[in-house]
Write an enzyme that holds these catalytic residues in place. Structure first.
Site, short mmCIF file in Angstrom:
data_model
loop_
_atom_site.label_atom_id
_atom_site.label_comp_id
_atom_site.label_asym_id
_atom_site.label_seq_id
_atom_site.Cartn_x
_atom_site.Cartn_y
_atom_site.Cartn_z
N THR A 531 0.86 -1.19 0.00
CA THR A 531 0.00 0.00 0.00
C THR A 531 0.89 1.23 0.00
O THR A 531 1.86 1.31 0.76
CB THR A 531 -0.94 0.01 1.22
OG1 THR A 531 -1.78 -1.13 1.15
CG2 THR A 531 -1.82 1.25 1.24
N PHE A 533 1.19 5.07 0.79
CA PHE A 533 0.59 6.16 1.56
C PHE A 533 1.26 7.47 1.14
O PHE A 533 2.44 7.47 0.78
CB PHE A 533 0.87 5.98 3.05
CG PHE A 533 0.15 4.80 3.68
CD1 PHE A 533 -0.99 4.99 4.43
CD2 PHE A 533 0.65 3.51 3.54
CE1 PHE A 533 -1.65 3.92 5.02
CE2 PHE A 533 0.01 2.43 4.13
CZ PHE A 533 -1.15 2.64 4.87
#
Ligand code: PEP
Ligand code: MN
Length: 626
Positions: A531, A533
């Protein structure tokens, strides 16, 4: 020995125990755990252990089984971190120390330092007192070399590491350098070990050429026993019968050391191999094996180096190595930042400028143990206050209204794609992207201690997580899936509900925080689950050149309009790393384009390209360069 204290112990009883231990000449460490508090006591005690067991407030006494005590994990179960200015060794960030074997001149040191800093090194190395095998080889510049190191620090902001070869140099070292290195040849120079222990500066302790891991740990024990806990261990290769390399890099030392001690461990692939072309593969392997950092020799002109030229990397090789480490680090749950020192400086300036010390600084969605929380810790370290929010909009609001200096929000996941809500919020709010961090996301099935997978009936987690674990969950079709706000919240809920038939999907850290058990590890469909960010702030990051930029724009509804904008990037050799379209609210079938470029769009050189882009777009917003 380790004294486990009774749950209801009074402060008075504890003070009394500590007093007795001190009178007996012990060094004491207190470890406050979730379940119990213990006192670690180390010293040459003459009393029988039963004496301590009978003290009021003591539940039991356990002798420390190892010959080393203060460095042992028995006395300090959590990893310790060594702080050198803004740099933390032993945290989630890979720390890279780079520089020449020896400081040869002011120009040489500064040139190399500026280069390695640009590529992401956070500490500078360079010997001023060189322990050479031959008395006729270059022995280092001595105090002049230390003065140059201090200048390097002044010039680049990098803290400096150098070798101490005799206790006589202690005063000089105190004056000029930030970390003292005890070299392989001096690992068992006990006078020197005691001396660096008393100096109190962080110590980089290298493993001896023919030393066992236990001997290395015993040497570290000397330093800690003088009251200096700031020790970084370094595996730098040992002598074996193999002669193709200068030494043999003992990579197994990393997991072995990690298990036995709480001290951070780094690897020196330069002295381990002695050959330039072997340095990069071994450095990569060291990070993959769990090292906290690297110390690498880099020279601007290795052919002419006064020492260790054949093993010194050219600056461009060092840059390549750093790019590899950047990719490898998230696989083992860590991170490398190319511009960490600039960011750390910026964050400090930002906090000081707003007079916000001690207030909320970084906000994220979720609670401790969630991946958003991990992203905050990995990016900002543990010295900044991190505060949870209950929605992404709240994160944006907090930053917009100055209640937080920074926010961290996920933008995309490799398995499930973009988090559109945050793209829309980036368009709506007037904030800047000032950084990014990619986490590898490993999901685990977590339940109460002793629970069995066969008895699970209901599973809690974030809906995106169910998607990421689709294959695993399809094998358990009978399970009821209940959505939660974030992964860590789901673990807390399962714990509070005390139902052994319920489980959560979350990180190992979340299980640890709530005293729950991982019953099945790594259940995400594809292990390449990352992921990304981004860090948002009101202020722009002004220090240092940026590598990447994010833009949003819309074009006219005419044939080839998007193509015309992309052509600008192509013709100027700008690499496009992401292109995504999102519907414009209230304008059906019209789209905004979200673009990530490998360029600093705010740099003066980019302005011409930007002007051209403005002419070809109807709306253009720079989200940030970082
Ligand atoms: C060095 O780091 O320059 C050095 C001499 O290393 P070692 O003590 O590991 O040989
Ligand atoms: Mn060297």
């Amino acid at each position: 020995m380790i004294l486990v204290l009774k749950k209801g112990i009074t402060q008075k009883e504890k003070d009394y125990i500590v007093r007795i231990l001190k009178e007996d000449g012990c060094i004491i460490r207190e470890i406050v755990g979730v379940e119990e508090t213990v006192l670690g006591a180390v010293g040459r005690v003459s009393r029988d252990l039963r004496f301590y067991e009978l003290l009021p407030g003591v539940a039991r006494v356990i002798p420390i089984s190892k010959s080393y005590k203060l460095v042992s994990r028995e006395i300090h179960p959590h990893n310790s971190q060594v702080k050198i200015g803004d740099v933390v060794v032993g945290g989630d960030r890979i720390v890279v120390i780079a520089g020449p074997c020896a400081v040869e001149s002011r120009e040489q040191a500064i040139e190399i330092a500026r280069k390695v800093r640009r590529y992401g090194a956070v500490l500078f190395r360079g010997g001023a007192f060189k322990p050479r095998t031959s008395p006729y080889s270059f022995q280092g510049l001595g105090e002049e070399g230390l003065r140059i190191l201090a200048e390097v620090r002044e010039d680049t902001g990098m803290a400096v590491v150098t070798e101490i070869t005799s206790p006589n140099q202690a005063d000089m070292m105190m004056k000029y350098v930030d970390v003292v290195q005890v070299g392989a040849r001096n690992m068992q120079n006990f006078e020197l070990l005691r001396c660096v222990g008393r100096m109190g500066k962080p110590v980089l302790l290298k493993r001896g050429l023919a030393a066992t891991i236990e001997e290395l740990l015993m040497s570290a024990e000397y330093i800690l026993s003088e009251g200096n806990d700031n020790v970084i261990l370094c595996e730098r290769g040992i002598r074996t019968f193999e002669r193709y390399t200068r030494n043999t890099l003992d990579l197994t030392a990393i997991p072995v050391i990690k298990k036995l001690t709480h001290l951070p461990v780094i690897v020196d692939p330069s002295h381990a191999t002695g050959i330039r072309e072997k340095v990069i593969p071994m450095a990569r392997a060291a990070v993959a094996a769990g090292a906290d950092g690297l110390i690498v020799e880099v020279h601007n002109d290795p052919e002419k180096a006064l020492s260790d030229g054949p093993q010194s990397l050219y600056p461009h090789q060092f840059e390549r190595l750093m790019r590899d480490i950047y990719v490898i680090a998230p696989v083992v749950g860590k991170q490398l930042d190319f511009s960490y020192l600039d960011k750390a400086l910026f964050i400090k300036q930002e906090i000081v400028a707003r007079g916000e010390v001690g207030q909320k600084k970084v906000v994220f969605l979720g609670e401790p143990g969630s991946f958003g929380h991990k992203a905050c810790i990995q990016y900002f370290g543990e010295s900044v206050e991190i505060s949870p929010m209950s929605s992404f909009r709240e994160v944006f609001d907090a930053v917009q209204h100055g209640n937080a200096s920074f926010g961290i929000v996920p933008l995309e996941n490799t398995l499930t794609g973009s988090i559109h809500e945050n793209y829309d919020l980036l368009l709506e709010y007037d904030l800047n992207i000032v950084g990014e961090i990619t986490l590898r996301v490993v999901h685990n099935l977590i339940s109460h201690p002793g629970s069995r997978i066969e008895s699970i009936k209901r599973v809690f987690s974030h809906p995106q997580v169910f998607q990421q674990c689709r294959e695993f969950l399809e094998r358990h079709k009978e399970w009821e899936l209940v959505s939660a706000r974030d992964t860590a919240t789901s673990v807390r809920r399962v714990k509070e509900r005390r139902n052994p038939e319920e489980a959560a999907i979350a990180s190992k850290k979340a299980a640890e925080i709530h005293g729950m058990e991982v019953i099945k590890e790594g259940i995400e469909t594809n292990p390449r689950n990352y992921t990304r960010f981004v860090v948002i702030s009101r202020q722009k990051l002004t220090n240092g050149p940026a590598r990447k930029s994010s833009l949003i724009y819309s074009t006219s509804d005419t044939p080839g309009a998007l193509y015309k904008t992309l052509r600008i990037f192509a013709e100027n050799g700008v690499n496009l790393v992401k292109l995504e379209s999102r519907p414009i609210h209230g304008k059906p079938w019209e789209y905004m384009f979200y673009v990530d470029l490998e360029a600093d769009v705010e740099s003066p050189e980019f302005q011409k390209i930007l002007d051209e882009l403005r002419r070809k777009t109807e709306y253009l917003k720079i989200l940030g360069s970082y």
